[in-house]
Design a protein around this motif. Structure first.
Motif, PDB file in Angstrom:
ATOM      1  N   UNK A 158       0.919  -1.177   0.031  1.00 36.42           N
ATOM      2  CA  UNK A 158       0.078  -0.027  -0.143  1.00 36.42           C
ATOM      3  C   UNK A 158       0.829   1.295  -0.083  1.00 36.42           C
ATOM      4  N   UNK A 159       0.435   2.064  -0.958  1.00 33.48           N
ATOM      5  CA  UNK A 159       1.319   3.545  -0.946  1.00 33.48           C
ATOM      6  C   UNK A 159       0.890   4.375   0.316  1.00 33.48           C
ATOM      7  N   UNK A 160       1.985   4.787   0.925  1.00 31.79           N
ATOM      8  CA  UNK A 160       1.837   5.619   2.056  1.00 31.79           C
ATOM      9  C   UNK A 160       1.131   6.913   1.637  1.00 31.79           C
ATOM     10  N   UNK A 161       1.665   7.575   0.599  1.00 30.05           N
ATOM     11  CA  UNK A 161       1.085   8.741  -0.021  1.00 30.05           C
ATOM     12  C   UNK A 161       1.195   8.645  -1.428  1.00 30.05           C
ATOM     13  N   UNK A 162       0.060   8.741  -2.173  1.00 33.60           N
ATOM     14  CA  UNK A 162      -0.054   8.327  -3.549  1.00 33.60           C
ATOM     15  C   UNK A 162      -0.329   9.938  -4.149  1.00 33.60           C
ATOM     16  N   UNK A 163       0.623  10.117  -5.028  1.00 30.07           N
ATOM     17  CA  UNK A 163       0.236  11.279  -5.921  1.00 30.07           C
ATOM     18  C   UNK A 163      -0.227  10.911  -7.352  1.00 30.07           C
ATOM     19  N   UNK A 164      -1.325  11.627  -7.773  1.00 28.75           N
ATOM     20  CA  UNK A 164      -1.770  11.392  -8.969  1.00 28.75           C
ATOM     21  C   UNK A 164      -1.901  12.523  -9.827  1.00 28.75           C
ATOM     22  N   UNK A 165      -1.254  12.448 -10.863  1.00 30.23           N
ATOM     23  CA  UNK A 165      -1.244  13.560 -11.799  1.00 30.23           C
ATOM     24  C   UNK A 165      -2.511  13.297 -12.944  1.00 30.23           C
ATOM     25  N   UNK A 166      -3.430  13.864 -12.922  1.00 31.40           N
ATOM     26  CA  UNK A 166      -4.715  13.701 -13.888  1.00 31.40           C
ATOM     27  C   UNK A 166      -5.609  13.500 -12.911  1.00 31.40           C
ATOM     28  N   UNK A 171      -7.872   8.962 -12.830  1.00 31.19           N
ATOM     29  CA  UNK A 171      -7.375   9.180 -11.909  1.00 31.19           C
ATOM     30  C   UNK A 171      -7.955   9.697 -10.535  1.00 31.19           C
ATOM     31  N   UNK A 172      -9.577  10.030 -10.626  1.00 34.59           N
ATOM     32  CA  UNK A 172     -10.285  10.028  -9.704  1.00 34.59           C
ATOM     33  C   UNK A 172     -10.731   8.843  -8.937  1.00 34.59           C
ATOM     34  N   UNK A 173     -10.966   7.808  -9.874  1.00 31.29           N
ATOM     35  CA  UNK A 173     -11.332   6.359  -9.188  1.00 31.29           C
ATOM     36  C   UNK A 173     -10.329   5.680  -8.498  1.00 31.29           C
ATOM     37  N   UNK A 174      -9.070   5.857  -8.888  1.00 34.85           N
ATOM     38  CA  UNK A 174      -7.956   5.265  -8.206  1.00 34.85           C
ATOM     39  C   UNK A 174      -7.590   6.137  -6.943  1.00 34.85           C
ATOM     40  N   UNK A 175      -8.056   7.459  -7.098  1.00 36.22           N
ATOM     41  CA  UNK A 175      -7.770   8.194  -5.884  1.00 36.22           C
ATOM     42  C   UNK A 175      -8.834   7.759  -4.722  1.00 36.22           C
ATOM     43  N   UNK A 176     -10.078   7.562  -5.095  1.00 34.65           N
ATOM     44  CA  UNK A 176     -10.793   7.207  -3.896  1.00 34.65           C
ATOM     45  C   UNK A 176     -10.704   5.708  -3.367  1.00 34.65           C
ATOM     46  N   UNK A 177     -10.142   4.929  -4.512  1.00 33.99           N
ATOM     47  CA  UNK A 177      -9.875   3.568  -4.193  1.00 33.99           C
ATOM     48  C   UNK A 177      -8.968   3.436  -2.916  1.00 33.99           C
ATOM     49  N   UNK A 188      -3.446  16.069  -8.827  1.00 31.46           N
ATOM     50  CA  UNK A 188      -2.800  17.147  -9.391  1.00 31.46           C
ATOM     51  C   UNK A 188      -3.585  17.234 -10.669  1.00 31.46           C
ATOM     52  N   UNK A 189      -4.333  18.481 -10.952  1.00 32.06           N
ATOM     53  CA  UNK A 189      -4.806  18.406 -12.178  1.00 32.06           C
ATOM     54  C   UNK A 189      -4.735  19.832 -12.854  1.00 32.06           C
TER      55      UNK A 189
END
Length: 461
Positions: A158-166, A171-177, A188-189
């Motif tokens: 599990x990532x401690x802190x996941x940065x998502x560009x997009x 991006x939003x589905x993976x952010x909430x998961x 970051x959009x």
């Protein structure tokens, strides 16, 4: 060098290619199918299926208040893929009579494609190569380890802190998961998150995601990426953001680079250039479907395109693809679904005077109240009594949008929805109530109606 002649050559064994191959061979055509990577394509292996499986585990963790192990969630993802895979397998399609070759294909002439040591001559060639993640050339990107949808599902820790560009759907589905599975998440959009959707509906999704702890930074461009001490820093036009892992989710790039399209006299830019009939504008023997055709990038569009070209290839009948009846869903919680025109698009296309926007809120639906799923709404854009678009945000929006997709595809009027009797209590009543809201002013605020009712009550026995 082996040589094969066939009626139809399909390049790519994703959703669209498999649909063409299965349909054509079962109706009597000789079919050769090429796949240089995984049968089932992006949707099964890296996209729709694994993402929805991960979201399901994340939703379960959220409902339990945590407690779902990240690696166990990934085990569930791969079990789901393995369960579905036989439907898309080489063995199944060979059983149907398709000649499957596990090699990439490239044109060597307008009628010939080479795959490994085999040259296939075909009467019709279908390009169904799909798309892959687009990674922009941000300075420093080549020096850091980053993930895309093609390898994020293989990550076990599990990532401690996941940065998502997009901040699009992926991006939003993976952010909430990931926030629900215990990671800290920053999105970051460069423009607006979920910017292609209705802003009012997207706003409800984003509000929920922020409430869950996701940091969403909009109107910020990633300018440089660096890694130091196991931490990745994204330098932007509005400060720096540091995390343990990086997911690139900025868009998709059509897979046409390996095809040698010039040798096939197939014109292209970012995708194959096709007409409404999905035929190459420069080589009428060649079709492109799904992402390769350059339009909406959804698995179900590729399947729809397959049906369009089978009509043309096998029966010689004119057949054209449309887009105004195509639905799409972002599988966040709440879900966000759209078919046809958004409100802004409808107003621009038809003018404010011609369009009526009717809506109904989830919190007025008895089933939503009973299950505690009262966040959300539906709005339907109506022109001359027919829906031209529908937006739904809320629980099971992806299931609910189907009624409107059917109505728009078949030219049904709002009365068809209003006249439908639905079981009580169900969320689908929201659709019917939205149709009823369209007719209410015409019935309840109409002086003529009241006069007729008054006449009947006063003078008829």
């Amino acid at each position: 060098m082996n040589r094969i002649k066939t009626d139809i050559l399909v390049i790519g064994a994703g959703s669209g290619g498999l649909s063409v191959a299965a349909g054509a061979v079962q109706m009597g055509a000789r079919v050769v199918l090429l796949e240089g990577h995984k049968m089932g394509g992006d949707c099964l292996n890296f996209g729709c299926v694994p993402s929805k499986a991960l979201l399901s585990e994340a939703k379960r963790a959220h409902a339990m208040g945590g407690g779902v192990d990240y690696s166990a969630a990934k085990d569930h993802v791969h079990k789901v893929i393995e369960t579905i895979a036989p439907v898309d397998s080489q063995e199944r399609f060979e059983g149907l009579g398709v000649h499957v070759i596990r090699e990439y294909g490239r044109f060597i002439s307008p009628t010939e494609v080479q795959a490994g040591d085999t040259v296939i001559t075909a009467r019709r060639i279908v390009i169904a190569t799909g798309s892959g993640p687009f990674v922009p050339p941000i300075p420093g990107i080549e020096t850091v380890r980053y993930f895309t949808n093609e390898n994020i599902f293989d990550l076990r820790e599990r990532p401690d802190h996941l940065l998502i560009i997009g901040g699009g759907p992926i991006g939003m589905e993976m952010a909430q998961a990931h926030i629900r599975l215990g990671s800290k998440v920053t999105v970051i959009e460069g423009m607006k998150a979920l910017g292609k959707d209705d802003p009012e509906a997207a706003g409800i999704v984003l509000e929920q995601m922020r409430a869950e702890g996701i940091e969403i930074v909009e109107d910020v461009v990633a300018q440089e990426i660096a890694e130091s001490g196991g931490q990745i820093t994204v330098k932007t036009s509005n400060g720096n953001f540091t995390g343990s892992h990086l997911l690139m989710a900025v868009g998709r790039k059509v897979n046409i680079d390996k095809l040698d399209l010039d040798k096939g006299n197939v014109s292209y830019d970012r995708a194959v250039k096709v007409g409404a009939d999905l035929r190459s504008v420069t080589n009428k023997r060649v079709y492109a479907i799904g992402d390769a055709a350059g339009g909406l990038q959804f698995t179900h569009v590729a399947g729809y395109h397959a049906g369009v070209i089978i009509r043309s290839m096998l029966f010689g009948l004119p057949s054209k693809a449309k887009t105004d009846h195509i639905p799409w869903v972002t599988y966040t919680d709440p879900e966000l679904a759209q078919v046809g025109a958004t409100e802004a698009e409808a107003r621009k296309q038809y003018g404010n005077h011609a369009i009526t926007v009717t809506r109904f809120d989830y919190h007025e639906n008895d089933r939503a109240i009973a299950t505690g799923q009262t966040t959300g709404f539906i709005k339907v854009m109506v022109v001359k009594g027919k829906p031209v678009g529908a937006t739904i945000v809320g629980a099971h929006a992806g299931e609910m949008i189907g009624m409107w997709a059917m109505a728009i595809a078949n030219g049904l009027k709002m009365s068809a929805i209003a006249n439908t009797v639905l079981p009580y209590p169900t969320l689908s009543e929201i659709n019917k109530r939205a149709a009823g809201a369209y007719f209410s002013p015409k019935l309840f605020d109409n002086p003529t109606v009241k006069k007729v009712v008054g006449f009947v009550q006063n003078y008829l026995p």
